[in-house]
Design a protein around this motif. Structure first.
Motif, PDB file in Angstrom:
ATOM      1  N   MET A   1       0.832  -1.211   0.000  1.00 35.34           N
ATOM      2  CA  MET A   1       0.000   0.000   0.000  1.00 35.34           C
ATOM      3  C   MET A   1       0.861   1.253   0.000  1.00 35.34           C
ATOM      4  O   MET A   1       1.936   1.289   0.610  1.00 35.34           O
ATOM      5  CB  MET A   1      -0.911   0.024   1.240  1.00 35.34           C
ATOM      6  CG  MET A   1      -1.958  -1.057   1.285  1.00 35.34           C
ATOM      7  SD  MET A   1      -3.047  -0.900   2.730  1.00 35.34           S
ATOM      8  CE  MET A   1      -4.272   0.251   2.087  1.00 35.34           C
ATOM      9  N   THR A   2       0.395   2.279  -0.676  1.00 35.70           N
ATOM     10  CA  THR A   2       1.053   3.578  -0.616  1.00 35.70           C
ATOM     11  C   THR A   2       0.627   4.280   0.670  1.00 35.70           C
ATOM     12  O   THR A   2      -0.320   3.860   1.349  1.00 35.70           O
ATOM     13  CB  THR A   2       0.664   4.455  -1.814  1.00 35.70           C
ATOM     14  OG1 THR A   2      -0.745   4.739  -1.736  1.00 35.70           O
ATOM     15  CG2 THR A   2       0.984   3.752  -3.131  1.00 35.70           C
ATOM     16  N   VAL A   3       1.326   5.374   0.999  1.00 34.45           N
ATOM     17  CA  VAL A   3       0.971   6.139   2.198  1.00 34.45           C
ATOM     18  C   VAL A   3      -0.461   6.657   2.082  1.00 34.45           C
ATOM     19  O   VAL A   3      -1.235   6.598   3.044  1.00 34.45           O
ATOM     20  CB  VAL A   3       1.951   7.318   2.410  1.00 34.45           C
ATOM     21  CG1 VAL A   3       1.482   8.206   3.562  1.00 34.45           C
ATOM     22  CG2 VAL A   3       3.360   6.805   2.687  1.00 34.45           C
ATOM     23  N   GLU A   4      -0.832   7.148   0.901  1.00 39.65           N
ATOM     24  CA  GLU A   4      -2.183   7.698   0.708  1.00 39.65           C
ATOM     25  C   GLU A   4      -3.252   6.619   0.915  1.00 39.65           C
ATOM     26  O   GLU A   4      -4.273   6.855   1.558  1.00 39.65           O
ATOM     27  CB  GLU A   4      -2.319   8.306  -0.697  1.00 39.65           C
ATOM     28  CG  GLU A   4      -1.489   9.561  -0.928  1.00 39.65           C
ATOM     29  CD  GLU A   4      -0.007   9.291  -1.104  1.00 39.65           C
ATOM     30  OE1 GLU A   4       0.362   8.118  -1.403  1.00 39.65           O
ATOM     31  OE2 GLU A   4       0.787  10.227  -0.914  1.00 39.65           O
ATOM     32  N   GLU A   5      -3.000   5.415   0.379  1.00 42.79           N
ATOM     33  CA  GLU A   5      -3.944   4.311   0.551  1.00 42.79           C
ATOM     34  C   GLU A   5      -4.045   3.903   2.021  1.00 42.79           C
ATOM     35  O   GLU A   5      -5.138   3.613   2.524  1.00 42.79           O
ATOM     36  CB  GLU A   5      -3.503   3.104  -0.290  1.00 42.79           C
ATOM     37  CG  GLU A   5      -3.700   3.284  -1.782  1.00 42.79           C
ATOM     38  CD  GLU A   5      -3.120   2.133  -2.583  1.00 42.79           C
ATOM     39  OE1 GLU A   5      -3.686   1.801  -3.634  1.00 42.79           O
ATOM     40  OE2 GLU A   5      -2.089   1.564  -2.159  1.00 42.79           O
ATOM     41  N   ALA A   6      -2.893   3.875   2.695  1.00 41.80           N
ATOM     42  CA  ALA A   6      -2.880   3.485   4.106  1.00 41.80           C
ATOM     43  C   ALA A   6      -3.630   4.496   4.969  1.00 41.80           C
ATOM     44  O   ALA A   6      -4.403   4.109   5.865  1.00 41.80           O
ATOM     45  CB  ALA A   6      -1.441   3.332   4.591  1.00 41.80           C
ATOM     46  N   ILE A   7      -3.416   5.777   4.723  1.00 45.60           N
ATOM     47  CA  ILE A   7      -4.116   6.807   5.495  1.00 45.60           C
ATOM     48  C   ILE A   7      -5.618   6.756   5.223  1.00 45.60           C
ATOM     49  O   ILE A   7      -6.438   6.935   6.129  1.00 45.60           O
ATOM     50  CB  ILE A   7      -3.548   8.213   5.178  1.00 45.60           C
ATOM     51  CG1 ILE A   7      -2.113   8.340   5.704  1.00 45.60           C
ATOM     52  CG2 ILE A   7      -4.421   9.300   5.797  1.00 45.60           C
ATOM     53  CD1 ILE A   7      -1.956   8.184   7.200  1.00 45.60           C
ATOM     54  N   ASP A   8      -5.992   6.479   3.986  1.00 43.72           N
ATOM     55  CA  ASP A   8      -7.409   6.331   3.656  1.00 43.72           C
ATOM     56  C   ASP A   8      -8.021   5.161   4.432  1.00 43.72           C
ATOM     57  O   ASP A   8      -9.141   5.267   4.949  1.00 43.72           O
ATOM     58  CB  ASP A   8      -7.562   6.109   2.150  1.00 43.72           C
ATOM     59  CG  ASP A   8      -9.027   6.021   1.734  1.00 43.72           C
ATOM     60  OD1 ASP A   8      -9.780   6.976   2.001  1.00 43.72           O
ATOM     61  OD2 ASP A   8      -9.419   4.999   1.142  1.00 43.72           O
TER      62      ASP A   8
END
Length: 204
Positions: A150-157
Motif C-alpha cells: 500500500m502507498t501512504v495515501e492508501e494506508a491513510i485512507d
C-alpha cells in the motif's frame, strides 16, 4: 475503550492510537499520546492500564537508548521486539504489566516491520494488528481493504475508514486519534484526527 492499530505498507509502517485517558466513567483528558518514539526509526504504541503503559514504555525506551550508548549501534526492530517480549515475560512471573504493544520500525536491511506483543508476552510479526475494543472494527476493515504494498495515501485512507467505523459503531468511542509513521526518513507524527478538543481551564 482503548483503540490501537497499525499496518505495514510499501516502505513504511503506520500506527494509530486513541488519545483518551479514562478511568471508570470519567474522561480525564482527550489528548494523551499513547505512541512513544523509541528511537530515530522505531515507534511503540501501547494500550492497557495507564500506570503500566507509561512506566513500561518509558522503561523500554530508556533501555533501547542505553544499548545504543553502550554498543554504538542501535537495536534492530526485531531485537527491540524480542527484548520487549523478554521483559514482559520476566514481569509476568513477578509483577505483571497489563499492557499490549504494537512495535513498528524501519531497518535499512529489512525495511518496515510491525510486531504484536500482548500482556502475556506473545510476540508475532504481523502486517496489520490491533488491540482494544476498536480492534473488532479496525481488524474487520483491514481484512477487507488491506493489501501488501500500500502507498501512504492508501494506508491513510484505510486508517480514516477504521476511525470512522470505530466512531460510528463503538458505544463509547474515543473522539480523538493520533497517527504516526516510520519509514527510511525516521519516526514522526503524521496527523491527528480530532472531534473533541480539551477546553482550556478558565482562570478564577
Amino acid at each position: 475503550m482503548e483503540c490501537v492499530f497499525g499496518l505495514v505498507g510499501n516502505g513504511f509502517a503506520i500506527v494509530v492510537a486513541d488519545t483518551s485517558a479514562v478511568h471508570s466513567i470519567l474522561v480525564h483528558k482527550s489528548n494523551e499520546d499513547k505512541i512513544m518514539v523509541l528511537d530515530s526509526h522505531k515507534l511503540i504504541a501501547a494500550s492497557g492500564e495507564s500506570g503500566d503503559r507509561v512506566q513500561f514504555t518509558e522503561y523500554i525506551q530508556k533501555n533501547v537508548a542505553l544499548y545504543q550508548f553502550r554498543n554504538g549501534i542501535p537495536l534492530t526492530t526485531a531485537a527491540a521486539a524480542n527484548f520487549t517480549r523478554g521483559e514482559l515475560a520476566t514481569a509476568l512471573r513477578k509483577n505483571p504489566y497489563f499492557v499490549n504493544i504494537l512495535l513498528a520500525g524501519y531497518d535499512k536491511e529489512t525495511g518496515p516491520s510491525l510486531y504484536y506483543i500482548d500482556y502475556i508476552a506473545t510476540l508475532h510479526k504481523v502486517d496489520k494488528g490491533a488491540f482494544g475494543y476498536g480492534s473488532y472494527f479496525s481488524l474487520s476493515m483491514m481484512d477487507r481493504h488491506y493489501h501488501s504494498g500500500m502507498t501512504v495515501e492508501e494506508a491513510i485512507d484505510l486508517v480514516d475508514k477504521c476511525i470512522v467505523e470505530i466512531r460510528s459503531r463503538l458505544v463509547v468511542a474515543p473522539p480523538n486519534f493520533v497517527i504516526k509513521i516510520v519509514d527510511k526518513d525516521g519516526a514522526r507524527e503524521y496527523a491527528w484526527r480530532e472531534s473533541v478538543k480539551d477546553a482550556a481551564v478558565a482562570s478564577a
